[in-house]
Design a protein around this motif. Sequence first.
Motif, short mmCIF file in Angstrom:
data_model
loop_
_atom_site.label_atom_id
_atom_site.label_comp_id
_atom_site.label_asym_id
_atom_site.label_seq_id
_atom_site.Cartn_x
_atom_site.Cartn_y
_atom_site.Cartn_z
N ALA A 198 -13.19 1.98 -7.54
CA ALA A 198 -12.71 3.28 -7.11
C ALA A 198 -11.22 3.29 -6.83
CB ALA A 198 -13.48 3.73 -5.86
N SER A 199 -10.71 2.20 -6.25
CA SER A 199 -9.31 2.18 -5.80
C SER A 199 -8.37 1.41 -6.70
CB SER A 199 -9.24 1.58 -4.39
OG SER A 199 -9.60 0.21 -4.44
N GLY A 200 -8.92 0.56 -7.57
CA GLY A 200 -8.07 -0.30 -8.38
C GLY A 200 -7.59 -1.52 -7.62
N GLN A 201 -8.00 -1.68 -6.36
CA GLN A 201 -7.64 -2.82 -5.53
C GLN A 201 -8.88 -3.69 -5.30
OE1 GLN A 201 -4.14 -2.38 -5.77
NE2 GLN A 201 -4.12 -3.23 -3.69
N ASN A 256 7.03 -22.71 0.56
CA ASN A 256 7.63 -24.04 0.48
C ASN A 256 7.83 -24.51 -0.95
OD1 ASN A 256 7.98 -24.29 3.20
ND2 ASN A 256 6.31 -25.74 3.54
N SER A 257 8.41 -23.64 -1.74
CA SER A 257 8.75 -23.98 -3.12
C SER A 257 10.23 -23.74 -3.33
CB SER A 257 7.95 -23.13 -4.11
OG SER A 257 8.40 -23.36 -5.43
N PRO A 258 10.92 -24.68 -4.01
CA PRO A 258 12.35 -24.50 -4.23
C PRO A 258 12.68 -23.45 -5.28
CG PRO A 258 11.58 -26.48 -5.34
CD PRO A 258 10.43 -25.96 -4.54
N ASP A 259 11.69 -23.05 -6.07
CA ASP A 259 11.92 -22.12 -7.16
C ASP A 259 11.48 -20.71 -6.75
OD1 ASP A 259 12.26 -20.88 -9.59
OD2 ASP A 259 10.36 -21.60 -10.43
N THR A 260 12.40 -19.76 -6.77
CA THR A 260 12.05 -18.39 -6.39
C THR A 260 12.27 -17.40 -7.53
OG1 THR A 260 14.28 -18.06 -5.48
CG2 THR A 260 12.57 -18.80 -3.95
N ASP A 261 12.44 -17.91 -8.76
CA ASP A 261 12.72 -17.02 -9.89
C ASP A 261 11.52 -16.17 -10.29
OD1 ASP A 261 15.26 -18.03 -10.01
OD2 ASP A 261 14.82 -19.51 -11.58
N CYS A 262 10.31 -16.70 -10.08
CA CYS A 262 9.13 -16.02 -10.61
C CYS A 262 8.38 -15.23 -9.53
CB CYS A 262 8.18 -17.02 -11.25
SG CYS A 262 7.47 -18.19 -10.06
N CYS A 263 8.99 -15.05 -8.35
CA CYS A 263 8.25 -14.41 -7.26
C CYS A 263 8.98 -13.20 -6.73
CB CYS A 263 8.00 -15.41 -6.13
SG CYS A 263 9.49 -15.85 -5.21
N GLN A 264 8.24 -12.38 -6.00
CA GLN A 264 8.82 -11.21 -5.34
C GLN A 264 9.03 -11.45 -3.84
OE1 GLN A 264 5.91 -10.78 -7.56
NE2 GLN A 264 7.61 -10.72 -9.01
N GLY A 265 8.48 -12.55 -3.34
CA GLY A 265 8.64 -12.88 -1.93
C GLY A 265 8.42 -14.36 -1.72
N ALA A 278 1.37 -13.98 4.47
CA ALA A 278 0.32 -12.96 4.36
C ALA A 278 0.88 -11.56 4.54
CB ALA A 278 -0.78 -13.23 5.39
N ARG A 279 1.78 -11.39 5.51
CA ARG A 279 2.37 -10.06 5.73
C ARG A 279 3.19 -9.61 4.52
NH1 ARG A 279 2.58 -11.87 11.33
NH2 ARG A 279 4.62 -12.85 11.03
N LYS A 280 3.94 -10.53 3.93
CA LYS A 280 4.69 -10.19 2.72
C LYS A 280 3.74 -9.80 1.59
CE LYS A 280 8.64 -13.36 3.52
NZ LYS A 280 9.74 -12.41 3.51
N THR A 281 2.65 -10.56 1.49
CA THR A 281 1.67 -10.32 0.43
C THR A 281 1.05 -8.94 0.54
OG1 THR A 281 1.16 -12.69 0.36
CG2 THR A 281 -0.43 -11.20 -0.65
N LEU A 282 0.63 -8.57 1.74
CA LEU A 282 0.01 -7.26 1.93
C LEU A 282 1.00 -6.14 1.65
CD1 LEU A 282 -2.18 -7.79 5.14
CD2 LEU A 282 -2.88 -7.80 2.74
N LYS A 316 2.63 -2.09 -2.60
CA LYS A 316 3.80 -1.59 -3.34
C LYS A 316 4.95 -1.19 -2.42
CE LYS A 316 0.87 -0.01 -7.15
NZ LYS A 316 0.93 -1.33 -7.77
N LYS A 317 5.08 -1.89 -1.29
CA LYS A 317 6.19 -1.66 -0.38
C LYS A 317 7.34 -2.60 -0.72
CE LYS A 317 3.24 -0.34 3.54
NZ LYS A 317 2.84 -0.70 4.94
#
Length: 339
Positions: free
Chosen positions: A57-60, A148-157, A304-308, A313-314
């Motif tokens: 129903a929600s796509g989530q 705890n990853s040195p690579d942040t190119d592939c992430c949004q947070g 977790a807060r970043k993920t939510l 879509k914030k």
Amino acid sequence: MARTTIEDVAKAAGVSTFTVSRALRGMDHVAPSTREKVLEAAKNLNYTVSKAASSLASGQTNRIALLSKDRIAGWFMGELMDGLYDVLNPARYDLLVYRAGNIQERSTFFTNLPANRNADALIMTGFPATEQEEQALASMGMPIILVNSPDTDCCQGSVAINDEESETTLVRYLAAIGHRKFCYIGRKEPLPGSQWGHDTRAVGYRNTIVDLNLTDCGMRYIDLADPLSVKQTVATILSLPERPTALCVWSDHYALAVIHELRSNGVRVPEDISVAGHDGSDVAASIKLTTMAQPAREIGRIAARKTLDLAAKKTLDEPRTIIQTVLTPGDTTRPIAHE
């Protein structure tokens, strides 16, 4: 006994199944009195919302996936997952856990992408993605959060400690209390090279040794899965013509194994050799180990807060968060007089 259906709840509350669905998912445009009737009927009938139905129903999916390089039973992963649960559970999100602890597990995950369409976001901890893996992650079309990853190119947070700075602080402290001869003990990785990420704690150690004009008695790497690894490493260190007075060990868990082996060889800790770990784990507390403490559970909460927020879509106020470690002196190090 037959399982209660949404139709049963609708009949008991005297409303449509559409209204039951909206009321139980906390959606708008449901009168408070109607929502109360629906909740009461659902409670009396022991009915809970099907996440699969809600997803349609929600796509989530109301699920977050976690991919870890480290052993799931380890201290850091346990604390991290507790922190994730602290935030995700009240938000009614489930956590799916995947492990990439060796070549086969990692290849299987990035080939099959089991989290695809099965979660609303992916948290990855412990290693950077290769270029091919980054393409696979991008194809999933979901937020990626790194821990705890040195690579942040592939992430949004991301949320991480500064391992290099942390080890620098530790070496500087040991130098300040008189130590001049050092050895670093790291962990062997399942893959050579940079595919599992560089050991930036070792980088901090090496650079600080040079900056302070200290003596590096060598860098050794051990594998706790190999019973002989710790024994051979400690024996090699003890046989050096110039024995170190301070050992900087990759983690508290590894430091415990090293201390046990030193004492088995009649070496007193810290009277003969000082030993320091990293993490601030329950192991450090139990043996009063000198360590650099990282708040793993709080790291989980922040992730977790970043993920939510990203799943909703914030826009993140702080996409990249760096957490400071805390130097915690213990009973496994002691000052040493200058020679």
